[in-house]
Design a protein around this motif. Structure first.
Motif, short mmCIF file in Angstrom:
data_model
loop_
_atom_site.label_atom_id
_atom_site.label_comp_id
_atom_site.label_asym_id
_atom_site.label_seq_id
_atom_site.Cartn_x
_atom_site.Cartn_y
_atom_site.Cartn_z
N GLN A 21 -6.60 -1.78 -1.04
CA GLN A 21 -5.91 -3.05 -0.79
C GLN A 21 -5.16 -3.52 -2.03
O GLN A 21 -4.06 -4.07 -1.92
CB GLN A 21 -6.91 -4.12 -0.32
N TYR A 24 -2.04 -1.48 -2.11
CA TYR A 24 -1.12 -1.91 -1.07
C TYR A 24 -0.38 -3.17 -1.48
O TYR A 24 0.86 -3.23 -1.44
CB TYR A 24 -1.88 -2.14 0.24
N LYS A 28 3.56 -3.35 -3.01
CA LYS A 28 4.64 -4.04 -2.30
C LYS A 28 5.49 -4.85 -3.28
O LYS A 28 6.71 -4.79 -3.24
CB LYS A 28 4.06 -4.96 -1.22
N GLY A 43 7.03 -2.71 3.23
CA GLY A 43 5.78 -2.75 3.99
C GLY A 43 5.47 -1.40 4.62
O GLY A 43 4.33 -0.93 4.58
N LYS A 47 2.30 0.91 3.65
CA LYS A 47 1.29 1.24 4.66
C LYS A 47 1.02 2.74 4.66
O LYS A 47 -0.13 3.17 4.70
CB LYS A 47 1.74 0.78 6.05
#
Length: 146
Positions: A21, A24, A28, A43, A47
């Motif tokens: 996480q 991620y 971004k 995004g 992902k």
């Protein structure tokens, strides 16, 4: 044996998910600063990157979980295995960040190339008349009849 195995798996999964996480969300922002991608593209890329990261590291976690470590103490066994997982997690994190840096660098290079091409095009348009014959300006003579 059973409790230490479950403890190891739970702790390992938590570590992998938390790190995934972090990758991620920070990834971004990192890619978005390249200013070439819109939010949807960033995004989508993140992902895919996060899924790959999770699959690889969870696979490594599964492999480490079956390694037989005999220290004589179940707690030490969990600590040794978690140490191995943390090292593998750090390696996977570093590789993932290197991949994101490479994607960002390529995008920045492409932006620079596009900007230079546009500036060259504008320069060529402004200086296109240089070297071409121009019609002489029409000068009215004071002696000519109206």
């Amino acid at each position: 044996m059973g409790d230490s195995y479950v403890t190891f798996l739970v702790l390992g999964i938590v570590l992998v998910v938390v790190d995934g996480q972090l990758i991620y969300h920070s990834g971004k922002g990192y890619l978005r600063r390249a200013a070439a991608y819109d939010d949807e593209q960033v995004g989508g890329m993140m992902k895919l990157t996060a899924v790959l990261f999770h699959l690889v590291v969870l696979g490594l976690l599964a492999l480490v979980s079956i390694i037989n470590v005999e220290t004589g103490d179940p707690v030490k066994n969990v600590v040794v295995k978690l140490g191995i997982v943390l090292l593998l997690l750090a390696l996977a994190h570093g590789v993932t960040m290197a991949i994101l840096a490479r994607i960002r660098d390529r995008q920045l290079q492409q932006q620079l190339a596009d900007q230079m091409a546009e500036e060259h095009r504008i320069y060529e348009e402004r200086h296109a008349h240089v070297g071409e014959p121009r019609p002489a300006p029409k000068i009215e003579s004071p002696y000519s009849a109206p």
